[in-house]
Design a protein around this motif. Structure first.
Motif, mmCIF file in Angstrom:
data_model
loop_
_atom_site.group_PDB
_atom_site.id
_atom_site.type_symbol
_atom_site.label_atom_id
_atom_site.label_comp_id
_atom_site.label_asym_id
_atom_site.label_seq_id
_atom_site.Cartn_x
_atom_site.Cartn_y
_atom_site.Cartn_z
ATOM 1 N N LEU A 142 0.827 -1.206 0.000
ATOM 2 C CA LEU A 142 0.000 0.000 0.000
ATOM 3 C C LEU A 142 0.863 1.258 0.000
ATOM 4 O O LEU A 142 0.571 2.229 -0.718
ATOM 5 N N ILE A 143 1.930 1.248 0.801
ATOM 6 C CA ILE A 143 2.840 2.395 0.846
ATOM 7 C C ILE A 143 3.505 2.608 -0.515
ATOM 8 O O ILE A 143 3.619 3.742 -0.999
ATOM 9 N N GLU A 144 3.925 1.519 -1.145
ATOM 10 C CA GLU A 144 4.544 1.616 -2.471
ATOM 11 C C GLU A 144 3.558 2.171 -3.499
ATOM 12 O O GLU A 144 3.928 2.970 -4.365
ATOM 13 N N THR A 145 2.307 1.749 -3.396
ATOM 14 C CA THR A 145 1.289 2.218 -4.334
ATOM 15 C C THR A 145 1.128 3.729 -4.271
ATOM 16 O O THR A 145 1.016 4.405 -5.301
ATOM 17 N N VAL A 146 1.142 4.266 -3.060
ATOM 18 C CA VAL A 146 0.916 5.702 -2.872
ATOM 19 C C VAL A 146 2.174 6.530 -3.129
ATOM 20 O O VAL A 146 2.120 7.589 -3.761
ATOM 21 N N PHE A 147 3.319 6.041 -2.674
ATOM 22 C CA PHE A 147 4.523 6.876 -2.674
ATOM 23 C C PHE A 147 5.624 6.466 -3.663
ATOM 24 O O PHE A 147 6.526 7.257 -3.936
ATOM 25 N N VAL A 148 5.588 5.255 -4.194
ATOM 26 C CA VAL A 148 6.712 4.773 -5.000
ATOM 27 C C VAL A 148 6.341 4.533 -6.463
ATOM 28 O O VAL A 148 6.988 5.045 -7.371
ATOM 29 N N HIS A 149 5.309 3.738 -6.691
ATOM 30 C CA HIS A 149 4.998 3.316 -8.057
ATOM 31 C C HIS A 149 4.662 4.490 -8.980
ATOM 32 O O HIS A 149 3.957 5.424 -8.586
ATOM 33 N N ARG A 150 5.181 4.397 -10.195
ATOM 34 C CA ARG A 150 4.802 5.311 -11.268
ATOM 35 C C ARG A 150 4.304 4.436 -12.416
ATOM 36 O O ARG A 150 5.062 3.609 -12.925
ATOM 37 N N PHE A 151 3.047 4.630 -12.790
ATOM 38 C CA PHE A 151 2.422 3.724 -13.746
ATOM 39 C C PHE A 151 2.542 4.256 -15.172
ATOM 40 O O PHE A 151 2.137 5.391 -15.446
ATOM 41 N N SER A 152 3.110 3.419 -16.060
ATOM 42 C CA SER A 152 3.229 3.816 -17.468
ATOM 43 C C SER A 152 1.851 3.854 -18.120
ATOM 44 O O SER A 152 1.600 4.644 -19.023
ATOM 45 N N ARG A 153 0.959 2.988 -17.655
ATOM 46 C CA ARG A 153 -0.427 3.029 -18.098
ATOM 47 C C ARG A 153 -1.285 3.447 -16.911
ATOM 48 O O ARG A 153 -1.223 2.836 -15.856
ATOM 49 N N GLY A 154 -2.097 4.476 -17.107
ATOM 50 C CA GLY A 154 -2.817 5.046 -15.982
ATOM 51 C C GLY A 154 -4.008 4.259 -15.500
ATOM 52 O O GLY A 154 -4.416 4.393 -14.349
ATOM 53 N N THR A 155 -4.580 3.425 -16.374
ATOM 54 C CA THR A 155 -5.831 2.751 -16.023
ATOM 55 C C THR A 155 -5.848 1.303 -16.508
ATOM 56 O O THR A 155 -5.006 0.883 -17.287
ATOM 57 N N MET A 156 -6.837 0.576 -16.016
ATOM 58 C CA MET A 156 -7.125 -0.760 -16.530
ATOM 59 C C MET A 156 -8.648 -0.899 -16.621
ATOM 60 O O MET A 156 -9.385 -0.137 -15.974
ATOM 61 N N PRO A 157 -9.161 -1.848 -17.408
ATOM 62 C CA PRO A 157 -10.610 -2.026 -17.524
ATOM 63 C C PRO A 157 -11.256 -2.291 -16.163
ATOM 64 O O PRO A 157 -10.758 -3.096 -15.376
ATOM 65 N N LEU A 158 -12.356 -1.599 -15.904
ATOM 66 C CA LEU A 158 -13.053 -1.719 -14.627
ATOM 67 C C LEU A 158 -13.482 -3.153 -14.341
ATOM 68 O O LEU A 158 -13.462 -3.600 -13.194
ATOM 69 N N ARG A 159 -13.827 -3.903 -15.388
ATOM 70 C CA ARG A 159 -14.323 -5.276 -15.196
ATOM 71 C C ARG A 159 -13.262 -6.185 -14.568
ATOM 72 O O ARG A 159 -13.596 -7.191 -13.948
ATOM 73 N N ASN A 160 -11.981 -5.841 -14.733
ATOM 74 C CA ASN A 160 -10.910 -6.695 -14.210
ATOM 75 C C ASN A 160 -10.774 -6.626 -12.694
ATOM 76 O O ASN A 160 -10.164 -7.501 -12.090
ATOM 77 N N ILE A 161 -11.332 -5.581 -12.080
ATOM 78 C CA ILE A 161 -11.149 -5.404 -10.635
ATOM 79 C C ILE A 161 -11.804 -6.542 -9.857
ATOM 80 O O ILE A 161 -11.284 -6.979 -8.826
ATOM 81 N N VAL A 162 -12.924 -7.042 -10.355
ATOM 82 C CA VAL A 162 -13.617 -8.148 -9.673
ATOM 83 C C VAL A 162 -12.742 -9.399 -9.693
ATOM 84 O O VAL A 162 -12.550 -10.065 -8.667
ATOM 85 N N LYS A 163 -12.186 -9.717 -10.863
ATOM 86 C CA LYS A 163 -11.316 -10.892 -11.001
ATOM 87 C C LYS A 163 -10.089 -10.772 -10.103
ATOM 88 O O LYS A 163 -9.710 -11.716 -9.404
ATOM 89 N N ASN A 164 -9.460 -9.583 -10.099
ATOM 90 C CA ASN A 164 -8.255 -9.382 -9.295
ATOM 91 C C ASN A 164 -8.547 -9.489 -7.804
ATOM 92 O O ASN A 164 -7.762 -10.071 -7.045
#
Length: 308
Positions: A142-164
């Motif tokens: 969670l800390i990495e998500t907020v303060f470290v990661h830089r995403f080359s792609r900003g989004t993903m399909p909303l439908r994938n969140i349920v599977k993940n």
């Protein structure tokens, strides 16, 4: 300069959706997405896939129109990617779930194991240690998500969140159920096995964090261009000498150590699935590096030094 014209067709029906006149030749794909969005507000830029060929790859935001193999009139193809969700939000949802789900089993909630008073606490110290390590792992994420990661792609399909979420949350519940079960049996070799696993766990977590920081530093100035990662002065990054994706190597090592620590079959199965999935991701990334960079180090392997 000579202005360009851009024709955007539906990738499936080949029907013309719009015709953009007087587009500057140095316009980026991102700027063309924004022009398209003004005409079709429901298709915001993150939802758009713009291609040169209906069956080809999506063009990157930073690609420039005049550098593409098109004439003064460019024909591009649009595909609707569906509703999107930001990667930061995705990771926060995926990683918060396992953190709290695990506690339901650790605190022996009555609806999980029953009401018998004998089942209110565990006599095995390794159960407490496993909870600490599991919580630490997801808090770090969670800390990495907020303060470290830089995403080359900003989004993903909303439908994938349920599977993940089913994957992460479901496995967290399955692992926690057996590790915190009243009939749980501690590791065969006692403290020696647990202490070895804890040391291995902490080293792998430190390595994983170090790699994420190194990868983030490659895009410090907001650049989304793919770059070759190299080892830094941090010894944990020296694994870059041998593999393309040491973050996955360390991640698998973390779960192997957790398996050794708990000596629990469900944890071992989860570790195996993690290894398979991360090997697929590592191979894809490795192939991307080889395709993008002619001078990419030839001795590197995707995830396991010298082997895989």
């Amino acid at each position: 300069f000579v202005s360009s014209q851009v024709e955007i067709l539906d990738w499936e029906t080949k029907k013309q959706l719009c015709f953009l006149d007087k587009v500057e030749p140095n316009a980026t794909i991102r700027e063309i997405r924004l022009m398209f969005h003004k005409l079709y507000p429901r298709w915001y830029p993150a939802r758009q896939s713009i291609k040169l060929d209906p069956k080809g790859k999506s063009l990157r935001d930073e690609e420039i129109l005049q550098h593409l193999p098109v004439g003064t009139t460019a024909t591009l193809y649009f595909k609707d990617l569906g509703p999107q969700i930001g990667w930061t939000t995705v990771f926060l949802i995926e990683y918060t779930g396992p953190l709290f789900i695990y506690f339901l089993f650790y605190f022996r909630m009555t609806f999980v194991y029953g009401l018998d008073e004998r089942f209110t606490s565990s006599p095995h110290p390794v159960v407490n240690l496993a909870c600490i390590c599991h919580s630490f792992h997801y808090i770090k994420r969670l800390i990495e998500t907020v303060f470290v990661h830089r995403f080359s792609r900003g989004t993903m399909p909303l439908r994938n969140i349920v599977k993940n979420c089913l994957y992460y949350w479901g496995f967290a519940a399955w692992l926690a159920y057996y590790i915190n079960h009243p009939l749980y049996t501690p590791p065969s070799y006692g403290k020696k096995q647990v202490n070895f696993a804890v040391i291995m766990f902490l080293l792998c977590e430190a390595g994983n964090f170090s790699i994420h920081v190194a990868l983030s530093d490659l895009q410090r100035n907001g650049s989304k261009t793919c770059k070759i990662p190299y080892p830094t002065k941090n010894p944990f990054t020296w694994l870059f000498f041998f593999v393309s994706c040491p973050n996955y190597t360390y991640e698998v090592g973390t779960w192997i150590s957790f398996t050794i620590m708990t000596q629990c079959v469900p944890v071992g199965l989860f570790t195996l699935l993690c290894f398979i999935q991360m090997t697929v991701w590592a191979k894809d990334k490795h192939c991307t590096y080889l395709r993008e960079f002619k001078d990419y180090p030839s001795h590197r392997t995707p995830i396991i030094p010298f082997l895989l």
